[in-house]
Design an enzyme around this catalytic site. Structure first.
Site, mmCIF file in Angstrom:
data_model
loop_
_atom_site.group_PDB
_atom_site.id
_atom_site.type_symbol
_atom_site.label_atom_id
_atom_site.label_comp_id
_atom_site.label_asym_id
_atom_site.label_seq_id
_atom_site.Cartn_x
_atom_site.Cartn_y
_atom_site.Cartn_z
ATOM 1 N N TYR A 91 39.490 35.067 33.003
ATOM 2 C CA TYR A 91 39.026 36.055 33.773
ATOM 3 C C TYR A 91 39.085 37.291 32.760
ATOM 4 O O TYR A 91 40.067 37.759 32.265
ATOM 5 C CB TYR A 91 39.952 36.452 34.897
ATOM 6 C CG TYR A 91 39.562 37.580 35.682
ATOM 7 C CD1 TYR A 91 38.417 37.698 36.531
ATOM 8 C CD2 TYR A 91 40.489 38.515 36.139
ATOM 9 C CE1 TYR A 91 37.930 38.457 37.351
ATOM 10 C CE2 TYR A 91 40.292 39.630 36.812
ATOM 11 C CZ TYR A 91 39.006 39.608 37.389
ATOM 12 O OH TYR A 91 38.799 40.620 38.343
ATOM 13 N N LYS A 97 39.746 36.603 47.056
ATOM 14 C CA LYS A 97 38.629 35.688 47.254
ATOM 15 C C LYS A 97 38.358 34.835 48.342
ATOM 16 O O LYS A 97 38.494 35.507 49.362
ATOM 17 C CB LYS A 97 38.445 35.040 45.956
ATOM 18 C CG LYS A 97 38.719 35.665 44.736
ATOM 19 C CD LYS A 97 37.485 36.760 44.416
ATOM 20 C CE LYS A 97 37.747 37.844 43.208
ATOM 21 N NZ LYS A 97 38.218 37.302 41.944
#
Ligand SMILES: *Cc1c(COP(=O)(O)O)cnc(C)c1O
Length: 401
Positions: free
Chosen positions: A120, A217
């Site tokens: 990420y 998420k």
């Protein structure tokens, strides 16, 4: 039903849908309320000296100060620990802070740290800016390295940070092979497990020591809160906990409540994200302006075999690599989309399409991407509507070539 502090009830049925409905809540403790309420608080008052001293014991499962959590926090931690199969778990105020503080807990100046090249982006920036400044030797590795990572490991390698599949390019890593080699030099294996959710990759069965999620998420699932979690096995737990507590890490009860609420429907939502994601990905593979689709659950994907071996499902996030269409056509594509929003994050109920503004930073990967990449999150809308929205946006883009 009562729960063991770390593992949920021993009588809990193993089916994950049943677990999701029952883990991390105890109505009898909270006046019969189905959900653990939001506990706001800093000070927690003891009745007498003996209770106070007992609350300070290291094995006390409940906190003695709000910074270490409230019953709301404990409910969420218990639930995640059960789903992940770890020893225990901590909540962080964002996914990124769960990543960075987990790393910080295991490193010291002079150490060597290995990080997957497809990590990420903000985790990569943290490694480049902060870890290097602390005198830590940061090295990125090819996500497809597998057991060959043995050639990069050193006696002072303290952390191997993996993320599978990787951000933007979705390479599936051979986690068991990497973990086996890492453990030979005593390194800890930290995994960003966000894509798979706690449902689709069981980290501790594959040799991971710390498993991290951006709960923002799919766990929260509604794009209305930021939160992170890190679960550890027994070997890593105390190090992780002290690392986080030394920095004063804590997360607010309202966001944790939202995460607990989102979690209850996670399995039902994920079935839809998974199925629609594959349908849309298959459709996009047939588009002439699409160069490739990066989605490990597609049989055509290079990571498919490993995904089949290690994963129990797929989420709704993948990337398409477009042909070199040029700026005006790309712009037309995005302005034509009606159901897909352009925005960061993913894992909510709504569909998103995100352009990558420059090629993803890669220093160790065999494969590089120069064409435009678009990351797609398939939401819970009707799949035929999503396919037809994509279809008309591709038609518009073609006209603008
Ligand atoms: C979004 C994301 C994070 C960071 O989560 P935040 O809650 O936005 O800080 C970390 N890892 C991955 C793989 C992500 O997609």
């Amino acid at each position: 039903m009562s729960f063991d502090k770390n593992s949920g009830s021993p009588s809990m049925p193993a089916h994950v849908d049943t677990q999701l409905a029952h883990i991390g809540r105890e109505p009898s403790r909270f006046a019969g309320m189905v959900n653990t309420p939001v506990f706001r608080g800093s000070t927690i008052i003891a009745n007498n000296l003996e209770d106070w001293e007992a609350s300070r014991q290291i094995d006390n499962p409940m906190a003695n100060y709000g910074r270490f959590g409230t019953p709301t926090t404990r409910s969420f931690e218990q639930a995640i620990t059960t789903l992940e199969g770890g020893h225990n778990c901590l909540v962080f105020p964002s996914g990124l802070s769960a990543c960075t503080h987990s790393i910080m807990a295991f490193v010291k100046s002079g150490d060597h740290v290995l990080i997957t090249d497809s990590v990420y982006g903000p985790t990569r920036t943290f490694a480049d800016r902060v870890l290097r400044r602390m005198g830590i030797d940061v090295e990125f590795f090819d996500p497809l390295i597998g057991g060959e990572i043995r050639n990069l490991l050193r006696p002072n390698t303290s952390v191997v940070f993996v993320e599978s599949p990787g951000s933007w390019t979705f390479e599936v890593q051979d986690i068991p092979a990497i973990a086996e080699e890492a453990h030979k030099v005593g390194a800890y294996v930290l995994l960003d497990n966000t894509w798979a959710t706690p449902l689709f990759f069981k980290p501790f069965e594959h040799g991971v020591d710390v498993s991290i999620h951006a709960a923002t998420k799919y766990i929260v699932g509604h794009s209305d809160a930021l939160l992170g979690v890190a679960s550890a096995n027994e070997r890593a737990w105390c190090i992780l906990k002290h690392g986080a507590h030394d920095f004063g890490q804590t997360a607010g009860p309202d966001d944790i409540y939202l995460a607990l609420r989102g979690m209850r429907s996670m399995s039902v939502r994920l079935r839809q994200h998974w199925e629609s994601g594959i349908q849309l990905a298959e459709y996009l593979r047939t588009q002439p302006l699409v160069e490739s689709v990066l989605h490990p659950a597609l049989a055509s994907d290079p990571g498919h075999k490993l995904w089949q071996r290690d994963f129990l499902g797929a989420s709704g996030l993948f990337t398409i690599e477009l042909k070199e269409v040029g700026r005006p056509a790309l712009s037309k594509f995005f302005s034509s989309l009606e159901l897909f929003g352009i925005g960061l994050s993913w894992g909510g109920f709504e569909s998103l399409a995100l352009p990558l503004d420059k090629p993803p930073t890669r220093v160790a990967s065999r494969k590089s991407y120069q064409n435009p990449l678009v990351r797609i999150h398939v939401g819970l809308e009707n799949i035929e509507d999503l396919v037809s929205d994509m279809g008309q946006a591709f038609t518009q883009m073609e006209k603008a070539l």
